[in-house]
Design a protein around this motif. Structure first.
Motif, PDB file in Angstrom:
ATOM      1  N   VAL A 293      24.429 -60.839   2.696  1.00 42.75           N
ATOM      2  CA  VAL A 293      24.604 -60.628   1.172  1.00 42.75           C
ATOM      3  C   VAL A 293      26.217 -60.573   0.953  1.00 42.75           C
ATOM      4  CG1 VAL A 293      24.147 -59.534  -0.895  1.00 42.75           C
ATOM      5  CG2 VAL A 293      22.301 -59.693   0.540  1.00 42.75           C
ATOM      6  N   VAL A 294      26.867 -59.823   1.623  1.00 43.55           N
ATOM      7  CA  VAL A 294      28.274 -59.778   1.675  1.00 43.55           C
ATOM      8  C   VAL A 294      28.965 -61.078   1.810  1.00 43.55           C
ATOM      9  CG1 VAL A 294      30.394 -58.794   2.709  1.00 43.55           C
ATOM     10  CG2 VAL A 294      28.326 -57.258   2.285  1.00 43.55           C
TER      11      VAL A 294
ATOM     12  N   TYR B 187      29.111 -58.149 -10.961  1.00 45.32           N
ATOM     13  CA  TYR B 187      27.953 -58.683 -10.243  1.00 45.32           C
ATOM     14  C   TYR B 187      27.314 -57.419  -9.492  1.00 45.32           C
ATOM     15  CZ  TYR B 187      30.671 -63.120 -10.808  1.00 45.32           C
ATOM     16  OH  TYR B 187      31.384 -64.213 -11.127  1.00 45.32           O
TER      17      TYR B 187
ATOM     18  N   VAL C 189      34.821 -56.546  -3.066  1.00 43.11           N
ATOM     19  CA  VAL C 189      33.311 -56.376  -2.739  1.00 43.11           C
ATOM     20  C   VAL C 189      33.204 -55.011  -2.224  1.00 43.11           C
ATOM     21  CG1 VAL C 189      31.533 -57.158  -1.130  1.00 43.11           C
ATOM     22  CG2 VAL C 189      33.019 -58.872  -2.214  1.00 43.11           C
TER      23      VAL C 189
ATOM     24  N   LEU D  69      24.479 -57.696  -6.411  1.00 48.32           N
ATOM     25  CA  LEU D  69      23.850 -58.626  -5.484  1.00 48.32           C
ATOM     26  C   LEU D  69      22.838 -57.881  -4.681  1.00 48.32           C
ATOM     27  CD1 LEU D  69      26.025 -60.555  -6.736  1.00 48.32           C
ATOM     28  CD2 LEU D  69      26.027 -61.180  -4.154  1.00 48.32           C
TER      29      LEU D  69
ATOM     30  N   ALA E 224      28.748 -62.780  -1.488  1.00 52.08           N
ATOM     31  CA  ALA E 224      29.725 -61.823  -2.255  1.00 52.08           C
ATOM     32  C   ALA E 224      31.085 -62.522  -2.124  1.00 52.08           C
ATOM     33  CB  ALA E 224      29.648 -60.484  -2.309  1.00 52.08           C
ATOM     34  N   THR E 225      31.161 -62.479  -1.016  1.00 55.67           N
ATOM     35  CA  THR E 225      32.850 -63.212  -0.705  1.00 55.67           C
ATOM     36  C   THR E 225      33.001 -64.424  -0.977  1.00 55.67           C
ATOM     37  OG1 THR E 225      32.193 -63.766   1.510  1.00 55.67           O
ATOM     38  CG2 THR E 225      33.083 -61.621   1.166  1.00 55.67           C
TER      39      THR E 225
ATOM     40  N   ILE F 103      32.312 -56.782  -7.139  1.00 54.33           N
ATOM     41  CA  ILE F 103      31.103 -57.261  -6.890  1.00 54.33           C
ATOM     42  C   ILE F 103      30.416 -55.921  -6.163  1.00 54.33           C
ATOM     43  CG2 ILE F 103      29.512 -58.774  -5.698  1.00 54.33           C
ATOM     44  CD1 ILE F 103      31.770 -60.865  -5.853  1.00 54.33           C
TER      45      ILE F 103
ATOM     46  N   THR G 252      21.953 -57.129   4.711  1.00 58.30           N
ATOM     47  CA  THR G 252      23.269 -56.737   4.200  1.00 58.30           C
ATOM     48  C   THR G 252      24.691 -57.618   4.350  1.00 58.30           C
ATOM     49  OG1 THR G 252      22.227 -54.579   3.893  1.00 58.30           O
ATOM     50  CG2 THR G 252      24.751 -54.639   3.335  1.00 58.30           C
TER      51      THR G 252
ATOM     52  N   TYR H  51      31.464 -53.053 -12.590  1.00 56.10           N
ATOM     53  CA  TYR H  51      31.219 -54.426 -11.778  1.00 56.10           C
ATOM     54  C   TYR H  51      30.825 -55.525 -12.697  1.00 56.10           C
ATOM     55  CZ  TYR H  51      31.303 -51.147  -7.873  1.00 56.10           C
ATOM     56  OH  TYR H  51      32.085 -50.168  -7.027  1.00 56.10           O
TER      57      TYR H  51
ATOM     58  N   ILE I 260      31.849 -65.846  -4.152  1.00 54.83           N
ATOM     59  CA  ILE I 260      32.038 -65.488  -5.302  1.00 54.83           C
ATOM     60  C   ILE I 260      33.423 -65.462  -5.441  1.00 54.83           C
ATOM     61  CG2 ILE I 260      31.486 -64.562  -7.497  1.00 54.83           C
ATOM     62  CD1 ILE I 260      28.557 -63.781  -6.340  1.00 54.83           C
TER      63      ILE I 260
ATOM     64  N   VAL J  83      27.210 -54.786  -3.989  1.00 54.22           N
ATOM     65  CA  VAL J  83      26.188 -55.166  -2.864  1.00 54.22           C
ATOM     66  C   VAL J  83      25.355 -54.010  -2.618  1.00 54.22           C
ATOM     67  CG1 VAL J  83      25.539 -56.145  -0.836  1.00 54.22           C
ATOM     68  CG2 VAL J  83      27.576 -57.330  -2.165  1.00 54.22           C
TER      69      VAL J  83
END
Length: 307
Positions: free
Chosen positions: A21-22, A86, A32, A88, A25-26, A3, A18, A84, A28, A5
């Motif tokens: 958003v992390v 994803y 990351v 984000l 991501a985690t 992923i 940020t 990647y 998902i 970011v």
């Protein structure tokens, strides 16, 4: 799964968005990485490396990325996108500007304003100005998503990610000319714990001074409804709502705001909502935890004086 970011920053410091958003991501799951693109971003990189759950920080430190224009950032992201699954970014002005370009270049659909992660390919996002939630599934090989940061807690700061430099320099026909910034000692609207917002009921821009006095007492940010912005009372960077900033502070004080659905979409996730309005039928009272039916020009100075 990997992923990517996109870091939100001002070339000097990493924005709280940020870290949120992390967290998405985690949720998902997978490896990351954070992309920091800008100019002289050493401090930003150090902050990104410390984010919990991040294993690598990609660094594109070049004058070409100083203004963080979508044309440059999107080409940079596409250049590394093969690694990647994803991509984000926060549903901010930068994220909303950049990720549609990325999705178009990758020929995939974008999923906007994700507020929950159901599984690796299924996500929840608001529709109809936030009055309903849609659960959507993406079958694209690469998933490009903006994240509504008010829906996620920020990641911690106990990480130790490695930093890797990227030499790719994106060239775009768009040229950055200038920008006008509103400077304030008050907290940033998007990350403030307390927000005092005014609406059309304030009557004029000069009357916002009484809200500013209250905000200073509460160490709060000042916001506004779209009606107040359209009337020219305050600049549009203070607008809270569907077409402004989405906020979720611990305390939101709505003063002279009727409560149009577009405004509610931007602040209804606030932990405590206080409404002050002389109209007992104002829709804002339906979502408020506490309501005061009173003339704001009497109530606000009295409240400020009592603090």
């Amino acid at each position: 799964m990997a992923i990517l970011v996109l870091a939100e920053h001002d070339n000097a410091s990493l924005k709280l968005d940020t870290a949120k958003v992390v967290s998405a991501a985690t949720a998902i799951g997978g490896d990351v990485h954070v992309l920091v693109a800008g100019s002289h971003v050493g401090a930003v990189v150090a902050s990104a490396q410390a984010l919990s759950g991040v294993s690598k920080v990609l660094v594109a430190d070049n004058a070409a990325y100083e203004a963080q224009m979508a044309e440059n950032l999107s080409k940079l992201i596409v250049n590394v996108a093969s690694d990647y699954d994803y991509v984000l970014a926060a549903a901010s002005s930068v994220g909303k500007d950049t990720l549609p370009c990325v999705a178009a270049l990758l020929d995939v659909a974008q999923i906007s304003e994700v507020v929950d992660v159901v599984s690796a390919d299924t996500f929840v996002r608001p529709i109809y100005a936030g009055s309903a939630l849609a659960t959507v599934q993406s079958l694209d090989d690469k998933k490009v998503m903006t994240v509504r940061t008010s829906a996620f807690d920020a990641a911690g700061n106990d990480g130790s990610a490695e930093a890797v430099n990227i030499d790719f320099v994106a060239e775009a026909k768009t040229v950055f000319v200038s920008q006008t910034l509103t400077e304030s000692e008050r907290p940033e609207l998007g990350s403030a714990g307390v927000i005092v917002s005014g609406g059309r009921g304030m009557g004029s821009g000069e009357n916002f001074a009484i809200l500013e006095a209250l905000a200073d007492k509460l160490t709060a940010a000042v916001g506004a409804s779209r009606a107040a912005v359209d009337a020219g009372y305050v600049p549009n960077d203070l607008q809270v709502g569907q077409t402004g900033k989405i906020v979720a502070p611990d305390l939101y004080i709505a003063v002279g705001i009727s409560g149009a659905i577009q405004h509610l979409a931007g602040m209804k996730d606030s932990k405590v909502i206080v409404a002050i309005n002389k109209d007992p039928e104002a829709p804002i009272f339906q979502v408020a935890d506490y309501g005061l039916e009173a003339d704001l020009f009497d109530a606000i100075p009295e409240l400020t004086q009592s603090l």
